[in-house]
Scaffold this active site. Structure first.
Site, PDB file in Angstrom:
ATOM      1  N   LYS A 126      -2.188 -16.545   7.780  1.00 14.44           N
ATOM      2  CA  LYS A 126      -1.386 -15.761   8.731  1.00 14.44           C
ATOM      3  C   LYS A 126      -0.594 -16.603   9.742  1.00 14.44           C
ATOM      4  CE  LYS A 126      -2.893 -11.132   8.072  1.00 14.44           C
ATOM      5  NZ  LYS A 126      -4.146 -10.802   7.384  1.00 14.44           N
ATOM      6  N   ASP A 153     -13.992 -16.189   7.884  1.00 13.93           N
ATOM      7  CA  ASP A 153     -12.618 -15.844   7.539  1.00 13.93           C
ATOM      8  C   ASP A 153     -11.834 -15.705   8.849  1.00 13.93           C
ATOM      9  OD1 ASP A 153     -10.223 -14.712   6.855  1.00 13.93           O
ATOM     10  OD2 ASP A 153     -11.063 -13.172   5.533  1.00 13.93           O
ATOM     11  N   TYR A 174     -12.418  -6.951   6.159  1.00 11.49           N
ATOM     12  CA  TYR A 174     -11.252  -7.045   5.271  1.00 11.49           C
ATOM     13  C   TYR A 174     -11.026  -8.515   4.950  1.00 11.49           C
ATOM     14  CZ  TYR A 174      -6.611  -7.090   3.344  1.00 11.49           C
ATOM     15  OH  TYR A 174      -5.552  -7.317   2.500  1.00 11.49           O
ATOM     16  N   TYR A 203       0.825  -1.214   0.000  1.00 16.10           N
ATOM     17  CA  TYR A 203       0.000   0.000   0.000  1.00 16.10           C
ATOM     18  C   TYR A 203       0.861   1.267   0.000  1.00 16.10           C
ATOM     19  CZ  TYR A 203      -2.906  -3.737   1.789  1.00 16.10           C
ATOM     20  OH  TYR A 203      -3.526  -4.946   1.972  1.00 16.10           O
TER      21      TYR A 203
HETATM   22  C1  LIG Z   1      -4.661 -10.728   6.050  1.00 22.34           C
HETATM   23  C2  LIG Z   1      -6.045 -11.167   5.811  1.00 22.34           C
HETATM   24  C3  LIG Z   1      -6.445 -11.701   4.565  1.00 22.34           C
HETATM   25  C4  LIG Z   1      -5.503 -11.757   3.386  1.00 22.34           C
HETATM   26  O1  LIG Z   1      -4.421 -12.586   3.598  1.00 22.34           O
HETATM   27  P1  LIG Z   1      -3.097 -12.431   2.676  1.00 22.34           P
HETATM   28  O2  LIG Z   1      -2.213 -13.554   3.110  1.00 22.34           O
HETATM   29  O3  LIG Z   1      -2.525 -11.075   3.002  1.00 22.34           O
HETATM   30  O4  LIG Z   1      -3.526 -12.531   1.264  1.00 22.34           O
HETATM   31  C5  LIG Z   1      -7.749 -12.123   4.435  1.00 22.34           C
HETATM   32  N1  LIG Z   1      -8.622 -12.054   5.457  1.00 22.34           N
HETATM   33  C6  LIG Z   1      -8.275 -11.570   6.662  1.00 22.34           C
HETATM   34  C7  LIG Z   1      -9.272 -11.539   7.765  1.00 22.34           C
HETATM   35  C8  LIG Z   1      -6.980 -11.095   6.880  1.00 22.34           C
HETATM   36  O5  LIG Z   1      -6.644 -10.584   8.068  1.00 22.34           O
END
Ligand SMILES: *Cc1c(COP(=O)(O)O)cnc(C)c1O
Length: 432
Positions: free
Chosen positions: A273, A244, A143, A15
């Site tokens: 992550k 997610d 997000y 970014y």
């Molecule tokens: C970081 C994140 C993503 C994206 O993961 P990347 O490995 O950066 O592509 C998707 N959803 C959530 C909730 C996140 O925190």
């Protein structure tokens, strides 16, 4: 040209503008909770490298897992081949995830795990012969990543919709619940969502949301009851639920996965992550037997029953090996006690920041501490103050926040909270 000048002139950061970059600090090595800069600074890492490094850095058990795997094979294609690291990791993931999760699809990043989750949901309904169910419903403030499918369900205001309008799939957005986790549940919180899902049930393939903690969309927390209601409404209107858990997974909110606190099971779940303890890029999309069976229900066309995705580095053996070692290390550690202790210390040491005019809110959930300012902060200047205090944090927008490695000691965490308090005091004095 020395490497730092070359880097600044040629290498993009997240970014960021290549033309007017904010400074990027050069890290020489990392050990425990410390980042060691080329300049000699030693910083306590309050970010765990964006939620990932839950065990800190240079962890002997994780180093050993990678080294061992490296001598067997670094990588082989996953099309038509398979290997023990993928099987062992999948078995472990199904053991620790909600009971109905039954199948694992490995990807190389969280965003791609979200794309696969969306694909699973769309293919599920197509295979039922229901082509009308082809949109997603989510809540504002979310997000889910930076690829196009994921972007389409990020918050339409703070996300990137304005840049790509017309190119993004038009999804449905309900109001995010305004309750904080510690406040009593209030029926009005679910009204917007309930109305949306009822009205659009025939076109909604799935609901996607981050359980309990919305991360990069604004670091908002909401009540477990909201997620329970979402599950009930999804069942009522025959809509799949995608959780997610990419940021919340692996203990961050106090339970292995945040959805456990609502006592619900998703149909599809994304993880990433902290999956590899911050060592390598790996993510996964898990789904229930019902979703898997549903995708295979249609045997009419040539591609029926085939999940149409296959990354080159799918189930990379090094990443799988270190992920398994990271989960075992987590399970062998007193992680719940650590997360609770971090939460209590954050609450005690950040509570005082509420007194500053510059501060709009202080909120803590699990090992996550958030200070929301009234105005966006000057990242470069705030970061300079933090680094002088020996602390690494990366504020964004109005938010100064920490989600440290679980292995941080009370003394190390005090340095982080003291630096955060100092920033609040300086903002109140208009010093930065
Ligand atoms: C970081 C994140 C993503 C994206 O993961 P990347 O490995 O950066 O592509 C998707 N959803 C959530 C909730 C996140 O925190």
């Amino acid at each position: 040209m020395n490497w730092m000048d070359f880097e600044a002139a040629h290498v993009w950061h997240p970014y960021a503008s290549m033309l007017h970059p904010v400074p990027a600090y050069p890290v020489k090595r990392a050990e425990g909770v410390y980042l060691e800069l080329e300049t000699g600074h030693r910083l306590v890492d309050g970010m765990a490298s964006w939620w990932c490094a839950i065990h800190g850095y240079n962890v002997p058990e994780l180093n050993a897992a990678i080294e061992k795997q490296l001598h067997e094979m670094a990588h082989v294609m996953f099309g038509g081949l398979t290997h023990r690291p993928a099987a062992d990791l999948a078995r472990k993931l199904l053991e620790i995830s909600p009971a109905n999760m039954n199948h694992v699809f490995f990807t190389d990043s969280g965003s791609v795990a979200v794309e696969v989750a969306i694909k699973m949901a769309l293919q599920y309904w197509q295979a039922q012969g229901n082509t009308g169910k082809n949109r997603l419903l989510t809540i504002r403030g979310g997000y889910h990543g930076d690829t196009f499918g994921a972007m389409s369900v990020c918050d339409p205001v703070s996300g990137m919709h304005h840049l790509f309008s017309g190119l993004l799939a038009e999804q449905l957005f309900a109001d995010a619940p305004a309750t904080r986790m510690d406040e009593a549940w209030n029926e009005s919180q679910i009204q917007s969502f309930a109305a949306m899902i009822e009205q659009h049930q025939h076109e909604i393939a799935a609901v996607i949301l981050e359980p309990l903690v919305q991360g990069a969309g604004g670091m908002h927390f909401y009540a477990p009851e909201f997620l329970r209601r979402v599950r009930t409404l999804c069942d009522k209107y025959d809509v799949l639920l995608i959780c997610d858990e990419i940021a919340t997974g692996f203990g961050r909110t106090g339970t292995m996965f945040a959805c456990e606190q609502s006592g619900i099971q998703p149909d599809i779940m994304c993880i990433g992550k902290a999956l590899t303890g911050g060592y390598m890029t790996l993510a996964a999309t898990l789904c229930s037997g019902r979703v898997c069976d549903g995708i295979h229900a249609d045997s009419g066309s040539e591609q029926s029953g085939v999940l149409m995705h296959g990354p080159t580095f799918m189930a990379n053996p090094l990443a799988c090996a270190v992920a398994l070692a990271s989960i075992e290390l987590l399970l062998d550690s007193p992680w719940q006690t650590r997360v609770t202790a971090i939460a209590q210390q954050l609450e005690q040491q950040l509570a005082d920041c509420r007194k500053f005019d510059a501060v709009a809110d202080v909120r803590i959930r699990g090992a996550i501490g958030v200070i929301e300012m009234r105005q966006p902060v000057d990242v470069a200047r705030v970061q300079k103050t933090l680094i002088e205090q020996g602390v690494w944090l990366r504020p964004f927008g109005k938010l100064l926040y920490t989600m440290p490695p679980f292995v941080i000691t009370p003394e190390q965490l005090s340095r982080v909270t003291a630096a955060m308090s100092l920033v609040c005091a300086q903002l109140a004095q208009h010093d930065i």
